[in-house]
Scaffold this motif. Structure first.
Motif, PDB file in Angstrom:
ATOM      1  N   PHE A  19       0.871  -1.172   0.000  1.00 27.01           N
ATOM      2  CA  PHE A  19       0.000   0.000   0.000  1.00 27.01           C
ATOM      3  C   PHE A  19       0.908   1.222   0.000  1.00 27.01           C
ATOM      4  N   PHE A  51       0.067   1.584  13.355  1.00 26.41           N
ATOM      5  CA  PHE A  51       0.998   0.850  12.487  1.00 26.41           C
ATOM      6  C   PHE A  51       2.289   0.546  13.247  1.00 26.41           C
ATOM      7  N   TRP A  55       3.937   6.772  10.940  1.00 26.27           N
ATOM      8  CA  TRP A  55       3.806   7.596   9.719  1.00 26.27           C
ATOM      9  C   TRP A  55       2.443   8.261   9.606  1.00 26.27           C
ATOM     10  N   TYR A  56       1.405   7.616  10.097  1.00 30.87           N
ATOM     11  CA  TYR A  56       0.057   8.184   9.937  1.00 30.87           C
ATOM     12  C   TYR A  56      -0.316   9.053  11.143  1.00 30.87           C
ATOM     13  N   VAL A 136      -9.890   1.878  -1.764  1.00 32.83           N
ATOM     14  CA  VAL A 136      -8.761   2.784  -1.976  1.00 32.83           C
ATOM     15  C   VAL A 136      -7.739   2.147  -2.905  1.00 32.83           C
ATOM     16  N   LYS A 161     -11.219   5.764  -4.138  1.00 30.57           N
ATOM     17  CA  LYS A 161     -10.353   6.820  -3.606  1.00 30.57           C
ATOM     18  C   LYS A 161      -8.944   6.546  -4.091  1.00 30.57           C
ATOM     19  N   ASP A 188      -7.027  11.509  -1.841  1.00 23.86           N
ATOM     20  CA  ASP A 188      -6.500  11.662  -0.478  1.00 23.86           C
ATOM     21  C   ASP A 188      -5.031  12.045  -0.552  1.00 23.86           C
ATOM     22  N   GLU A 213      -9.165  14.897   0.329  1.00 23.66           N
ATOM     23  CA  GLU A 213      -8.990  14.558   1.740  1.00 23.66           C
ATOM     24  C   GLU A 213      -7.629  15.031   2.239  1.00 23.66           C
ATOM     25  N   ASN A 260     -14.040  12.562   7.596  1.00 21.65           N
ATOM     26  CA  ASN A 260     -13.731  11.131   7.617  1.00 21.65           C
ATOM     27  C   ASN A 260     -13.616  10.752   9.094  1.00 21.65           C
ATOM     28  N   MET A 291      -8.151   1.730   7.945  1.00 19.49           N
ATOM     29  CA  MET A 291      -6.775   1.702   8.447  1.00 19.49           C
ATOM     30  C   MET A 291      -6.032   0.460   7.959  1.00 19.49           C
ATOM     31  N   ILE A 292      -6.393  -0.039   6.752  1.00 21.62           N
ATOM     32  CA  ILE A 292      -5.769  -1.276   6.251  1.00 21.62           C
ATOM     33  C   ILE A 292      -5.902  -2.323   7.364  1.00 21.62           C
ATOM     34  N   ASP A 315     -14.251   3.978   3.330  1.00 24.95           N
ATOM     35  CA  ASP A 315     -13.152   3.064   2.983  1.00 24.95           C
ATOM     36  C   ASP A 315     -13.383   1.753   3.728  1.00 24.95           C
ATOM     37  N   PHE A 322      -7.391  -6.692   1.201  1.00 25.34           N
ATOM     38  CA  PHE A 322      -6.020  -6.693   1.726  1.00 25.34           C
ATOM     39  C   PHE A 322      -5.476  -8.079   2.064  1.00 25.34           C
TER      40      PHE A 322
HETATM   41  O1  OSB Z   1      -5.374   8.351   5.009  1.00 25.09           O
HETATM   42  O2  OSB Z   1      -7.215   7.331   4.917  1.00 25.09           O
HETATM   43  C1  OSB Z   1      -6.008   7.309   5.069  1.00 25.09           C
HETATM   44  C2  OSB Z   1      -4.785   3.721   5.259  1.00 25.09           C
HETATM   45  C3  OSB Z   1      -3.942   3.810   6.331  1.00 25.09           C
HETATM   46  C4  OSB Z   1      -3.750   5.016   6.957  1.00 25.09           C
HETATM   47  C5  OSB Z   1      -4.409   6.141   6.495  1.00 25.09           C
HETATM   48  C6  OSB Z   1      -5.272   6.073   5.422  1.00 25.09           C
HETATM   49  C7  OSB Z   1      -5.447   4.829   4.782  1.00 25.09           C
HETATM   50  C8  OSB Z   1      -6.272   4.659   3.605  1.00 25.09           C
HETATM   51  C9  OSB Z   1      -6.824   3.295   3.274  1.00 25.09           C
HETATM   52  O3  OSB Z   1      -6.486   5.540   2.818  1.00 25.09           O
HETATM   53  C10 OSB Z   1      -7.939   2.857   4.115  1.00 25.09           C
HETATM   54  C11 OSB Z   1      -8.370   1.429   3.912  1.00 25.09           C
HETATM   55  O4  OSB Z   1      -8.917   1.100   2.869  1.00 25.09           O
HETATM   56  O5  OSB Z   1      -8.195   0.651   4.863  1.00 25.09           O
END
Ligand code: OSB
Ligand code: MG
Length: 368
Positions: A19, A51, A55-56, A136, A161, A188, A213, A260, A291-292, A315, A322
């Motif tokens: 991803f 994670f 990073w997020y 996504v 997305k 996004d 986004e 979101n 969040m995957i 999402d 996945f």
């Molecule tokens: O920014 O929405 C996000 C996945 C991990 C962290 C942040 C984001 C995302 C995604 C994918 O965009 C969400 C998914 O399909 O699980």
């Protein structure tokens, strides 16, 4: 509620395909499954969605475990609760660490719903029997994106997305728009832009995107309000909204037209529902972010997205988006663009013990 034990399972599984975002690549997904069992032997499940690296958001699997072990579980051991709404009050003494909080809060919601013998969606106030599913595409190649979109549309997904950044925006999006003139597309940016890029972002207005986004900084509310006055495309905030008050301020200042909602990012279902209720009252559409995640978090998202204000496909994709095999039974499936909201008690999905075991990195248990 009489909690007897809490178990934590740290798991890891490879994604079917990496991803990609401008912030990095997720190839293997580590996560935490929380099991809360009451004195009658009923169990509720939650999932920690941080994670392996920050990073997020600033949280990681390791910080989540530290918070759960050293602060959140001990607080619950000391303070018995009657209703899951009390957890957010109990956890207020701990700053942020929202994904760690949500991991256990969601497990207690599932347990509570099972104690009431009601679906979690019903307990939360859900009104839908099926939710619209979006997916996504996270790749750095236009060709791959087009191939993936073709496959997802054939699978029935209602909305696509894509991830964008200054190296992959106008040309990338216009190519997709050329092939699919009427496709509902969102973009996004995960904070890849600053206000200096206003002209780049303005240029996207002609592509008829549903929304863009989180274009600006992950913690910004003010500059998004400035940007929204300059572009026609609705701004949706993700990273910037980590609490009810963030959502309220963003709406009051005009920083976004859509929100979101991610259960983990805001610290649990209680806060997610408060944001939903506020936005519903103000006519601000919301959708459920992803969040995957593994199947437990996916199941909680389905329950949440059954609330009436979730008017945009989120999402929330099928387990097979996945995973070769998810850790829940049955797996989440998309039928003609919709995911059925379970009618059995709690989240309505069970753990696939065999799958969990094969993904297990560590396990811990706490008795009350
Ligand atoms: O920014 O929405 C996000 C996945 C991990 C962290 C942040 C984001 C995302 C995604 C994918 O965009 C969400 C998914 O399909 O699980
Ligand atoms: Mg996002």
């Amino acid at each position: 509620m009489k909690i007897a034990s809490v178990e934590l399972y740290v798991i890891q599984k490879p994604l079917k395909a990496p991803f990609l975002t401008h912030l990095g690549k997720v190839k293997d997904r580590e996560g935490i499954i929380v099991k809360v069992t009451n004195k009658d032997g009923l169990s509720g499940f939650g999932e920690g969605v941080a994670f392996s690296t920050p990073w997020y958001t600033e949280e990681t699997v390791a910080t989540s475990l530290h918070m759960l072990e050293d602060f959140l579980i001990p607080l619950l051991q000391k303070h018995p609760i009657q209703h899951p709404d009390e957890i957010s009050i109990l956890f207020k003494s701990i700053r942020r660490n929202n994904m760690a909080k949500a991991a256990i809060e969601t497990a207690i919601w599932d347990l509570y719903a099972k104690e009431q013998a009601k679906p979690l969606s019903t307990v939360l106030g859900g009104t839908r029997s099926a939710i619209a599913s979006g997916v996504v595409v996270a790749t750095d190649s236009t060709l791959k994106a087009l191939q993936e979109i073709e496959r997802y549309l054939a699978d029935g997904y209602q909305r696509i997305k894509v991830k964008i950044n200054p190296e992959q925006d106008y040309t990338f999006l216009s190519e997709i728009r050329r092939v699919y003139p009427n496709l509902p597309i969102m973009a996004d940016a995960n904070s890849a832009y600053s206000l200096r890029d206003i002209d780049r972002l303005k240029a996207l207005d002609e592509l008829n995107l549903m929304m863009i986004e989180q274009p600006l900084a992950h913690d910004d509310i003010m500059e998004h309000a400035i940007l929204q006055k300059e572009i026609r495309t609705p701004i949706c905030l993700d990273e910037s909204i980590v609490s009810f008050d963030d959502a309220r301020k963003a709406v009051e200042f005009g920083s976004c037209q859509v929100i979101n909602i991610k259960v983990g990012r805001v610290g649990g279902l209680h806060e997610a529902k408060r944001i939903h209720d506020y936005c519903y009252g103000k006519g601000i559409p919301v959708w459920c972010g992803g969040m995957i995640e593994f199947g437990i978090s996916r199941a909680h998202n389905i329950a949440l997205a059954s609330l009436p204000g979730f008017t945009i496909p989120g999402d929330i994709s099928a387990s097979d988006r996945f995973w070769e095999e998810d850790i829940i039974l049955p797996e989440v499936t998309v039928e003609e663009g919709f995911i059925a909201v379970p009618t059995s008690p709690g989240i309505g999905f069970g753990l696939n013990e065999k799958r969990l075991k094969s993904a297990l990195l560590a396990q811990k248990s706490y008795s009350f």
